[in-house]
Write an enzyme that holds these catalytic residues in place. Structure first.
Site, PDB file in Angstrom:
ATOM      1  N   ARG A   1      -0.638   9.088 -32.660  1.00  0.00           N
ATOM      2  CA  ARG A   1       0.629   8.329 -31.929  1.00  0.00           C
ATOM      3  C   ARG A   1       0.366   8.161 -30.354  1.00  0.00           C
ATOM      4  O   ARG A   1       0.888   7.401 -29.886  1.00  0.00           O
ATOM      5  CB  ARG A   1       1.726   9.375 -32.016  1.00  0.00           C
ATOM      6  CG  ARG A   1       2.348   9.705 -33.358  1.00  0.00           C
ATOM      7  CD  ARG A   1       3.205  10.621 -33.447  1.00  0.00           C
ATOM      8  NE  ARG A   1       2.871  11.771 -32.899  1.00  0.00           N
ATOM      9  CZ  ARG A   1       3.574  12.857 -32.477  1.00  0.00           C
ATOM     10  NH1 ARG A   1       4.635  13.000 -32.642  1.00  0.00           N
ATOM     11  NH2 ARG A   1       2.970  14.035 -32.108  1.00  0.00           N
TER      12      ARG A   1
ATOM     13  N   GLU B   1       1.923  18.002 -19.927  1.00  0.00           N
ATOM     14  CA  GLU B   1       2.877  18.389 -18.894  1.00  0.00           C
ATOM     15  C   GLU B   1       2.186  18.320 -17.616  1.00  0.00           C
ATOM     16  O   GLU B   1       1.037  18.857 -17.364  1.00  0.00           O
ATOM     17  CB  GLU B   1       3.040  19.789 -18.982  1.00  0.00           C
ATOM     18  CG  GLU B   1       4.258  20.473 -18.343  1.00  0.00           C
ATOM     19  CD  GLU B   1       4.561  22.040 -18.756  1.00  0.00           C
ATOM     20  OE1 GLU B   1       5.680  22.127 -19.307  1.00  0.00           O
ATOM     21  OE2 GLU B   1       3.574  22.617 -18.451  1.00  0.00           O
TER      22      GLU B   1
ATOM     23  N   GLN C   1       8.726  15.664  -2.367  1.00  0.00           N
ATOM     24  CA  GLN C   1       8.983  14.220  -2.764  1.00  0.00           C
ATOM     25  C   GLN C   1       7.854  13.844  -3.442  1.00  0.00           C
ATOM     26  O   GLN C   1       6.675  14.179  -3.447  1.00  0.00           O
ATOM     27  CB  GLN C   1       8.589  13.761  -1.066  1.00  0.00           C
ATOM     28  CG  GLN C   1       8.677  12.091  -1.102  1.00  0.00           C
ATOM     29  CD  GLN C   1       8.668  11.613   0.309  1.00  0.00           C
ATOM     30  OE1 GLN C   1       9.171  12.273   1.378  1.00  0.00           O
ATOM     31  NE2 GLN C   1       7.938  10.714   0.640  1.00  0.00           N
ATOM     32  N   ASP C   2       8.046  12.813  -4.403  1.00  0.00           N
ATOM     33  CA  ASP C   2       7.090  12.124  -5.305  1.00  0.00           C
ATOM     34  C   ASP C   2       7.125  10.765  -4.830  1.00  0.00           C
ATOM     35  O   ASP C   2       8.289   9.918  -4.531  1.00  0.00           O
ATOM     36  CB  ASP C   2       7.551  12.084  -6.753  1.00  0.00           C
ATOM     37  CG  ASP C   2       7.529  13.539  -7.489  1.00  0.00           C
ATOM     38  OD1 ASP C   2       7.063  14.616  -6.698  1.00  0.00           O
ATOM     39  OD2 ASP C   2       7.605  13.299  -8.695  1.00  0.00           O
ATOM     40  N   ASN C   3       5.828  10.076  -4.905  1.00  0.00           N
ATOM     41  CA  ASN C   3       5.570   8.915  -4.400  1.00  0.00           C
ATOM     42  C   ASN C   3       4.847   8.023  -5.645  1.00  0.00           C
ATOM     43  O   ASN C   3       4.090   8.712  -6.304  1.00  0.00           O
ATOM     44  CB  ASN C   3       4.596   8.597  -3.304  1.00  0.00           C
ATOM     45  CG  ASN C   3       5.711   9.304  -1.939  1.00  0.00           C
ATOM     46  OD1 ASN C   3       6.873   9.152  -1.675  1.00  0.00           O
ATOM     47  ND2 ASN C   3       5.027  10.177  -1.135  1.00  0.00           N
TER      48      ASN C   3
ATOM     49  N   ARG D   1      -6.397   2.001  -0.127  1.00  0.00           N
ATOM     50  CA  ARG D   1      -5.327   2.619   0.585  1.00  0.00           C
ATOM     51  C   ARG D   1      -5.729   3.998   1.582  1.00  0.00           C
ATOM     52  O   ARG D   1      -6.214   4.965   0.797  1.00  0.00           O
ATOM     53  CB  ARG D   1      -3.998   2.984  -0.170  1.00  0.00           C
ATOM     54  CG  ARG D   1      -3.499   1.757  -0.669  1.00  0.00           C
ATOM     55  CD  ARG D   1      -2.249   2.089  -1.658  1.00  0.00           C
ATOM     56  NE  ARG D   1      -1.653   1.009  -2.216  1.00  0.00           N
ATOM     57  CZ  ARG D   1      -0.698   0.309  -1.763  1.00  0.00           C
ATOM     58  NH1 ARG D   1      -0.089   0.627  -0.608  1.00  0.00           N
ATOM     59  NH2 ARG D   1      -0.269  -0.781  -2.467  1.00  0.00           N
TER      60      ARG D   1
ATOM     61  N   HIS E   1      -5.077   8.483   5.260  1.00  0.00           N
ATOM     62  CA  HIS E   1      -3.947   8.763   5.848  1.00  0.00           C
ATOM     63  C   HIS E   1      -3.520  10.185   5.673  1.00  0.00           C
ATOM     64  O   HIS E   1      -4.233  10.974   5.199  1.00  0.00           O
ATOM     65  CB  HIS E   1      -2.805   8.188   4.949  1.00  0.00           C
ATOM     66  CG  HIS E   1      -2.694   6.950   4.705  1.00  0.00           C
ATOM     67  ND1 HIS E   1      -2.286   6.095   3.461  1.00  0.00           N
ATOM     68  CD2 HIS E   1      -3.144   5.613   5.643  1.00  0.00           C
ATOM     69  CE1 HIS E   1      -2.498   4.764   3.913  1.00  0.00           C
ATOM     70  NE2 HIS E   1      -2.943   4.620   4.941  1.00  0.00           N
TER      71      HIS E   1
ATOM     72  N   LYS F   1      -0.689  17.424  -1.000  1.00  0.00           N
ATOM     73  CA  LYS F   1      -0.569  16.560  -1.937  1.00  0.00           C
ATOM     74  C   LYS F   1      -1.051  16.666  -3.473  1.00  0.00           C
ATOM     75  O   LYS F   1      -2.111  17.465  -3.179  1.00  0.00           O
ATOM     76  CB  LYS F   1      -0.897  14.728  -1.705  1.00  0.00           C
ATOM     77  CG  LYS F   1      -0.284  14.383  -0.458  1.00  0.00           C
ATOM     78  CD  LYS F   1      -1.078  13.164  -0.034  1.00  0.00           C
ATOM     79  CE  LYS F   1      -0.373  12.685   1.241  1.00  0.00           C
ATOM     80  NZ  LYS F   1      -0.913  11.259   1.840  1.00  0.00           N
TER      81      LYS F   1
ATOM     82  N   HIS G   1      -6.447  11.606   3.287  1.00  0.00           N
ATOM     83  CA  HIS G   1      -6.508  11.090   1.781  1.00  0.00           C
ATOM     84  C   HIS G   1      -6.588   9.729   1.860  1.00  0.00           C
ATOM     85  O   HIS G   1      -5.725   8.755   2.520  1.00  0.00           O
ATOM     86  CB  HIS G   1      -5.156  11.621   1.381  1.00  0.00           C
ATOM     87  CG  HIS G   1      -5.168  11.154  -0.046  1.00  0.00           C
ATOM     88  ND1 HIS G   1      -3.993  10.294  -0.494  1.00  0.00           N
ATOM     89  CD2 HIS G   1      -5.746  11.493  -1.330  1.00  0.00           C
ATOM     90  CE1 HIS G   1      -4.509   9.921  -1.814  1.00  0.00           C
ATOM     91  NE2 HIS G   1      -5.361  10.595  -2.298  1.00  0.00           N
TER      92      HIS G   1
ATOM     93  N   TYR H   1       1.917  10.684  -6.402  1.00  0.00           N
ATOM     94  CA  TYR H   1       1.601  11.672  -5.676  1.00  0.00           C
ATOM     95  C   TYR H   1       2.881  12.619  -5.333  1.00  0.00           C
ATOM     96  O   TYR H   1       3.848  11.888  -5.054  1.00  0.00           O
ATOM     97  CB  TYR H   1       0.713  11.543  -4.314  1.00  0.00           C
ATOM     98  CG  TYR H   1       1.039  10.576  -3.565  1.00  0.00           C
ATOM     99  CD1 TYR H   1       1.298  10.693  -2.536  1.00  0.00           C
ATOM    100  CD2 TYR H   1       0.873   9.065  -3.955  1.00  0.00           C
ATOM    101  CE1 TYR H   1       1.895   9.685  -1.409  1.00  0.00           C
ATOM    102  CE2 TYR H   1       1.419   8.063  -3.010  1.00  0.00           C
ATOM    103  CZ  TYR H   1       1.604   8.366  -1.783  1.00  0.00           C
ATOM    104  OH  TYR H   1       1.858   7.448  -1.025  1.00  0.00           O
TER     105      TYR H   1
ATOM    106  N   LYS I   1      -2.611  -1.984   9.151  1.00  0.00           N
ATOM    107  CA  LYS I   1      -2.551  -0.734   9.830  1.00  0.00           C
ATOM    108  C   LYS I   1      -3.781   0.120   9.171  1.00  0.00           C
ATOM    109  O   LYS I   1      -3.997   0.678  10.457  1.00  0.00           O
ATOM    110  CB  LYS I   1      -1.295   0.013   9.140  1.00  0.00           C
ATOM    111  CG  LYS I   1      -0.918   1.282   9.834  1.00  0.00           C
ATOM    112  CD  LYS I   1       0.318   1.743   9.323  1.00  0.00           C
ATOM    113  CE  LYS I   1       0.497   2.090   7.960  1.00  0.00           C
ATOM    114  NZ  LYS I   1       1.758   2.755   7.795  1.00  0.00           N
ATOM    115  N   ASP I   2      -4.424  -0.003   8.233  1.00  0.00           N
ATOM    116  CA  ASP I   2      -5.485   0.650   7.861  1.00  0.00           C
ATOM    117  C   ASP I   2      -6.634   0.333   8.620  1.00  0.00           C
ATOM    118  O   ASP I   2      -7.553   1.259   8.779  1.00  0.00           O
ATOM    119  CB  ASP I   2      -5.503   0.926   6.552  1.00  0.00           C
ATOM    120  CG  ASP I   2      -4.432   1.907   5.540  1.00  0.00           C
ATOM    121  OD1 ASP I   2      -3.802   2.492   6.309  1.00  0.00           O
ATOM    122  OD2 ASP I   2      -4.346   1.693   4.409  1.00  0.00           O
TER     123      ASP I   2
END
Length: 173
Positions: free
Chosen positions: A23, A28, A47-49, A59, A62, A72, A119, A132, A169-170
């Site tokens: 299937r 988890e 916080q989850d992003n 990216r 940071h 993270k 990161h 993350y 920005k980066d």
């Protein structure tokens, strides 16, 4: 859940127990009790992003400064990314050293990055969905970063046909 150390103290590769059958699969992705028992860390994520990007999007790098620093726990839900962290802990024997690995929907690996690291990640597949968990809330005033190609750090990013796509920005860190 199996925890694999890396050459840089504090960075951990997390391998979840994945149950697969005809299937599909189930695992988890996070359990606070198992996290504490297996890692020995009492990290409280607040916080989850999630981000979706196309191939070649880079990216990072940071980090949040001072009291706004963040640990993270990252993973790639869909696609493939090259993910890495740079040690910015001034008293660390691995100061300004980096460690990277491939995270994908196939390997289900997660990467724990403690406070004191920059990161970043590069999308290697047509697209990728990246998730993350953070142990501190985002604070715009504490936002900082490093250039992805800082010669002092010398990150060996995978090559992408057509080059990398970065935010202004980066590019200006």
């Amino acid at each position: 859940m199996i925890v694999h150390p890396t050459p840089i103290e504090g960075l951990l590769i997390i391998e979840p127990a994945v149950f697969e059958d005809e299937r599909g699969y189930f695992y988890e992705s996070f359990n606070q009790r198992k996290w504490e028992e297996t890692t020995g860390l009492n990290t409280q994520f607040v916080q989850d992003n999630q981000a979706r990007s196309s191939m070649g999007v880079l990216r990072g790098l940071h980090f949040q400064k001072g009291d706004a620093a963040q640990a993270k726990l990252v993973r790639c839900i869909e696609g493939v990314v090259f993910d890495l962290a740079v040690d910015l802990r001034a008293n660390s024997p691995t100061y300004k050293k980096w460690f990277g690995l491939e995270l994908s929907e196939e390997n289900h690996l997660q990467f724990f990055i403690p406070r004191g690291f920059a990161h970043g990640y590069l999308v290697l597949s047509e697209s990728a969905t990246f998730s993350y968990k953070c142990d501190n809330f985002y604070n715009k005033e504490a936002e900082s970063g490093l250039r992805y190609d800082d010669p002092e750090i010398g990150i060996n990013w995978p090559k992408i046909e057509g080059g990398y796509t970065l935010s202004s920005k980066d590019l200006n860190w």
